[in-house]
Motif scaffolding. Structure first.
Motif, mmCIF file in Angstrom:
data_model
loop_
_atom_site.group_PDB
_atom_site.id
_atom_site.type_symbol
_atom_site.label_atom_id
_atom_site.label_comp_id
_atom_site.label_asym_id
_atom_site.label_seq_id
_atom_site.Cartn_x
_atom_site.Cartn_y
_atom_site.Cartn_z
ATOM 1 N N LEU A 1 0.838 -1.202 0.000
ATOM 2 C CA LEU A 1 0.000 0.000 0.000
ATOM 3 C C LEU A 1 0.872 1.251 0.000
ATOM 4 C CD1 LEU A 1 -3.028 0.586 0.093
ATOM 5 C CD2 LEU A 1 -2.886 0.712 2.562
ATOM 6 N N ARG A 2 1.942 1.221 0.786
ATOM 7 C CA ARG A 2 2.842 2.380 0.859
ATOM 8 C C ARG A 2 3.472 2.651 -0.503
ATOM 9 N NH1 ARG A 2 6.663 1.789 5.577
ATOM 10 N NH2 ARG A 2 4.987 2.726 6.778
ATOM 11 N N SER B 1 2.249 1.881 -3.397
ATOM 12 C CA SER B 1 1.270 2.419 -4.348
ATOM 13 C C SER B 1 0.907 3.859 -3.996
ATOM 14 C CB SER B 1 0.056 1.504 -4.448
ATOM 15 O OG SER B 1 -0.906 1.852 -3.537
ATOM 16 N N VAL B 2 0.893 4.204 -2.704
ATOM 17 C CA VAL B 2 0.618 5.597 -2.307
ATOM 18 C C VAL B 2 1.739 6.498 -2.789
ATOM 19 C CG1 VAL B 2 0.526 7.142 -0.296
ATOM 20 C CG2 VAL B 2 -0.827 5.066 -0.309
ATOM 21 N N GLU B 3 2.979 6.041 -2.622
ATOM 22 C CA GLU B 3 4.108 6.868 -3.057
ATOM 23 C C GLU B 3 4.095 7.069 -4.567
ATOM 24 O OE1 GLU B 3 7.374 4.917 -1.186
ATOM 25 O OE2 GLU B 3 6.890 5.801 0.755
#
Lengths: 151, 242
Positions: free
Chosen positions: B220-221, B223-225
């Motif tokens: 998730l991190r 993809s957020v970045e």
């Protein structure tokens, strides 16, 4: 294994207290059971104290193996009852021996529950922390998606 | 939000129930030992804890070999989880043993072969977990810790056979010997072993669940970045390409 998500934003105080009580019930049950077993400790110690030929501490000091290999129940002790009746230590000594042994038993089981409780609290804390990070990342992702779809 | 691994709750309840039964049997079903008295009842949780520690470190061995062979993060997570649970049960063994020894031998600790090798085993896995927590999560660190996990697991047979190879104060293995235990004691020990085994599984399952959550967080991190580095309005259709 997959993680399932339950939509509970936070547990109410009563539920938390109930969980705490439940988690404490096992050590409490252990203590109560040990207390219930205490009178039998007295009987065993009286028999052990009267059998002056096999004092355990002396056995340990002489470097011999502990008697765990010869584990036998009290009822199997040859002439145990007769010895009990013939040579009883003083009541003060009975009490001292029973209390000292009882503390070891309580200490042993207490340490087990403390270890398990500390580990469970630490594990739940870590799961909660990662869960919060995931929520935060999800919010950031939604925000980023909104921002990128804006003209 | 609460993240709960699937089947975790039933496993927890089963473990709780079995531990309760094991406690009952240890206190009320098993007869009192003739010479040691009730302190001997520590035995019903001390021995199974030691066995679960061995099982945990055995799983570390399998997970570490699997990681080195395949490079899969799942194996690495399994090894790390099992190391933690194994260390927990090894700690319980090392704490309850001295309490029993103080009562049976008159000393809290003695540097005999079984006790010393168990302490070494405990220290190896403390080092393993420290290495993992201080060196970050890159592939090299995972390989180093897998090698340490394998080396540490090699101490398990040494601990187990130490009572046969060297002269020790610790009792030799007597559980498997026929007639060594009173039948009620043997029954109580079997139930306690089952209870501690289910507890081990419940804890391991929870711990593996944490590893899965960390994997999900890392994905998730990433993809957020990736999303945040994109310029604003990049989702809108441009020049017929979308």
């Amino acid at each position: 294994m997959t993680a399932t998500v339950s939509n509970r934003a936070g547990r109410p105080l009563l539920l938390r207290l109930a969980i705490l009580c439940l988690s404490l019930s096992l050590p409490l049950a252990s203590c109560l059971a040990a207390l219930a077993a205490e009178p039998s400790i007295c009987r065993a110690e009286i028999a052990a104290a009267s059998e002056a030929s096999v004092p355990m501490l002396a056995q340990a000091e002489s470097g011999g193996a502990p008697p765990a290999q010869q584990m036998a129940p009290e009822s199997d002790a040859p002439g145990g009852n007769a010895v009990q009746q013939s040579a009883r230590p003083s009541p003060a000594e009975e009490h001292r021996i029973s209390r000292s042994r009882f503390h070891y038993l309580m200490l042993g089981y207490g340490l087990i529950w403390v270890c398990l409780a500390v580990y469970l609290f630490s594990l739940n804390g870590r799961v909660g922390k990662v869960g919060r990070e995931i929520e935060e990342l999800k919010a950031r992702l939604e925000e980023a998606q909104r921002r990128s779809s804006r003209p | 939000m609460r993240y709960v691994p699937r089947f975790s709750r039933p496993l927890d309840l089963l473990a709780l129930l079995l531990v309760g039964i094991a406690l009952y049997m240890a206190y009320f079903h098993a007869p009192m030992e003739r010479t040691m008295g009730d302190v001997q009842r520590i035995f019903y949780f001390h021995v199974p804890s030691a066995m679960m520690a061995f099982l945990g470190f055995g799983i570390v061995f399998v997970g570490s070999v699997g990681f080195l062979a395949t490079g899969s993060r799942r194996f690495d997570g399994l090894a790390q989880s099992a190391a933690e649970i194994g260390l927990l049960f090894c700690t319980i063994t090392l704490l309850t043993g001295p309490v029993w020894a103080r009562s049976a031998w008159g000393v809290w600790w003695t540097w005999d072969a079984r006790l010393s090798t168990t302490l070494i085993l405990w220290l190896i896995y403390v080092a393993y977990l420290m290495l993992r927590s201080y060196m970050g999560g890159d592939v090299r660190m995972r390989r180093f810790s897998a090698v340490l996990g394998i080396l540490g697991a090699l101490d398990v047979p040494i601990v187990y056979f130490s009572v046969k190879w060297w002269r020790t104060q610790h009792p030799t293995t007597f559980i498997t010997e026929r007639g060594a235990l009173h039948p009620a004691m043997a029954q109580s020990l079997r139930v306690a072993m089952l209870a501690i085994f289910v507890l081990f599984l419940a804890l391991l399952w929870k711990r593996i669940g944490l590893e899965r959550l960390r994997e999900a967080r890392d994905l998730l991190r990433a993809s957020v970045e990736a999303r945040e580095s994109e310029p604003a309005g990049s989702d809108l259709p441009r020049g017929g390409t979308r």
